[in-house]
Design a protein around this motif. Sequence first.
Motif, PDB file in Angstrom:
ATOM      1  N   GLU A  29       0.842  -1.209   0.000  1.00 21.14           N
ATOM      2  CA  GLU A  29       0.000   0.000   0.000  1.00 21.14           C
ATOM      3  C   GLU A  29       0.871   1.252   0.000  1.00 21.14           C
ATOM      4  O   GLU A  29       1.999   1.243   0.520  1.00 21.14           O
ATOM      5  CB  GLU A  29      -0.866   0.015   1.268  1.00 21.14           C
ATOM      6  CG  GLU A  29      -0.003   0.200   2.502  1.00 21.14           C
ATOM      7  CD  GLU A  29      -0.701   0.071   3.832  1.00 21.14           C
ATOM      8  OE1 GLU A  29      -1.504  -0.860   3.990  1.00 21.14           O
ATOM      9  OE2 GLU A  29      -0.406   0.910   4.710  1.00 21.14           O
ATOM     10  N   HIS A  31       2.718   4.598   0.834  1.00 21.38           N
ATOM     11  CA  HIS A  31       3.250   5.170   2.078  1.00 21.38           C
ATOM     12  C   HIS A  31       3.699   6.608   1.851  1.00 21.38           C
ATOM     13  O   HIS A  31       4.840   6.981   2.156  1.00 21.38           O
ATOM     14  CB  HIS A  31       4.391   4.310   2.625  1.00 21.38           C
ATOM     15  CG  HIS A  31       3.902   3.235   3.554  1.00 21.38           C
ATOM     16  ND1 HIS A  31       3.242   2.122   3.097  1.00 21.38           N
ATOM     17  CD2 HIS A  31       3.914   3.127   4.902  1.00 21.38           C
ATOM     18  CE1 HIS A  31       2.889   1.369   4.127  1.00 21.38           C
ATOM     19  NE2 HIS A  31       3.283   1.955   5.235  1.00 21.38           N
ATOM     20  N   THR A  39       6.544  -0.973   2.277  1.00 24.81           N
ATOM     21  CA  THR A  39       7.044  -0.658   3.626  1.00 24.81           C
ATOM     22  C   THR A  39       6.573  -1.626   4.711  1.00 24.81           C
ATOM     23  O   THR A  39       7.385  -2.135   5.498  1.00 24.81           O
ATOM     24  CB  THR A  39       6.637   0.786   4.017  1.00 24.81           C
ATOM     25  OG1 THR A  39       7.295   1.692   3.128  1.00 24.81           O
ATOM     26  CG2 THR A  39       7.028   1.126   5.452  1.00 24.81           C
ATOM     27  N   ASP A  40       5.268  -1.883   4.763  1.00 23.79           N
ATOM     28  CA  ASP A  40       4.729  -2.668   5.887  1.00 23.79           C
ATOM     29  C   ASP A  40       5.103  -4.143   5.822  1.00 23.79           C
ATOM     30  O   ASP A  40       5.001  -4.864   6.824  1.00 23.79           O
ATOM     31  CB  ASP A  40       3.204  -2.542   5.947  1.00 23.79           C
ATOM     32  CG  ASP A  40       2.776  -1.164   6.410  1.00 23.79           C
ATOM     33  OD1 ASP A  40       3.645  -0.341   6.762  1.00 23.79           O
ATOM     34  OD2 ASP A  40       1.566  -0.903   6.410  1.00 23.79           O
ATOM     35  N   GLY A 108       3.416  -5.716  10.363  1.00 27.62           N
ATOM     36  CA  GLY A 108       3.877  -4.376  10.026  1.00 27.62           C
ATOM     37  C   GLY A 108       2.768  -3.405   9.676  1.00 27.62           C
ATOM     38  O   GLY A 108       3.047  -2.281   9.255  1.00 27.62           O
ATOM     39  N   HIS A 164       0.867   7.068   9.877  1.00 32.33           N
ATOM     40  CA  HIS A 164       1.035   6.341   8.599  1.00 32.33           C
ATOM     41  C   HIS A 164       2.104   7.028   7.756  1.00 32.33           C
ATOM     42  O   HIS A 164       2.119   8.242   7.645  1.00 32.33           O
ATOM     43  CB  HIS A 164      -0.274   6.264   7.810  1.00 32.33           C
ATOM     44  CG  HIS A 164      -0.108   5.468   6.552  1.00 32.33           C
ATOM     45  ND1 HIS A 164       0.212   4.132   6.550  1.00 32.33           N
ATOM     46  CD2 HIS A 164      -0.153   5.832   5.250  1.00 32.33           C
ATOM     47  CE1 HIS A 164       0.336   3.709   5.311  1.00 32.33           C
ATOM     48  NE2 HIS A 164       0.123   4.715   4.501  1.00 32.33           N
ATOM     49  N   GLU A 169       9.105   3.779  10.342  1.00 32.38           N
ATOM     50  CA  GLU A 169       9.052   2.662   9.380  1.00 32.38           C
ATOM     51  C   GLU A 169       9.852   2.994   8.130  1.00 32.38           C
ATOM     52  O   GLU A 169      10.491   2.117   7.536  1.00 32.38           O
ATOM     53  CB  GLU A 169       7.601   2.273   9.055  1.00 32.38           C
ATOM     54  CG  GLU A 169       6.742   3.365   8.462  1.00 32.38           C
ATOM     55  CD  GLU A 169       5.282   2.931   8.221  1.00 32.38           C
ATOM     56  OE1 GLU A 169       4.994   1.724   8.251  1.00 32.38           O
ATOM     57  OE2 GLU A 169       4.431   3.819   7.998  1.00 32.38           O
TER      58      GLU A 169
HETATM   59 NI    NI Z   1       3.069   1.371   7.254  1.00 31.44          NI
END
Ligand code: NI
Length: 244
Positions: A29, A31, A39-40, A108, A164, A169
Amino acid sequence: MFLQQATWPEVAAYLERSTGIVIPIGSTEQHGPTGLIGTDAICPETIATGMAESGLLVAPTLSIGMAQHHLGFPGSITLRPSTLLAVVRDVITSLAGQGFTHFYFLNGHGGNIATVNAAFAEVWAEASLSGQESGLAMKLGNWFAGPRVTALSRELYGEADGSHATASEISLTWYAHPEAERRDGLDPVRAPNGPIRDAIDYRKHFPDGRIGSEPHLATPEHGKRFYDAGLADALDDYRAFAGS
Ligand code: NI
């Protein structure tokens, strides 16, 4: 040890000494304008590399999660909550049939939390409704919520970390992928805050994708510190859950 790089006799030998497994889970998704779409998934996968080096078995990362609110930005992919629930349940029951008993999901992405916990409840409900004992323990650990990581994030960024596309992160992804560092200007410097609803509403309220964050504060050097803190937090949490 990474499951993908092991043979079945090696997994059978591992099961003789441990029935626990680490499963990184993330999302695909947006970022914000400077953060990687992965990233997650990259963050828990990076920390799980250290867990594998310390002798734990690490499953392949579940890289697509529940991210419906990000679909207004190109590149974002979601599973419906019901799909993610089915995926998590199938992963657990596949491995449970072979003798695994302790499933530690290193997460994450905040958007996965409710669904992954619901998947755990489905697995336990299946046993309860059939009058059997499952013998299974599952836990979701969020790499970004451990005591060392939250203390470091407060120390480095305070309120500016947001929720977010956070500097925490993004630092960790730049530690894992130094070539990904991007220094574009962000306007406004601090992204807005607010509730998350559907994808069109999200893009209206968070036009560049960030929530409450100032990701230009991120650096790869911070990322190394988040890696060390995140690994120590995750190992403590895993051992408290599954034993050593
Ligand atoms: Ni994230």
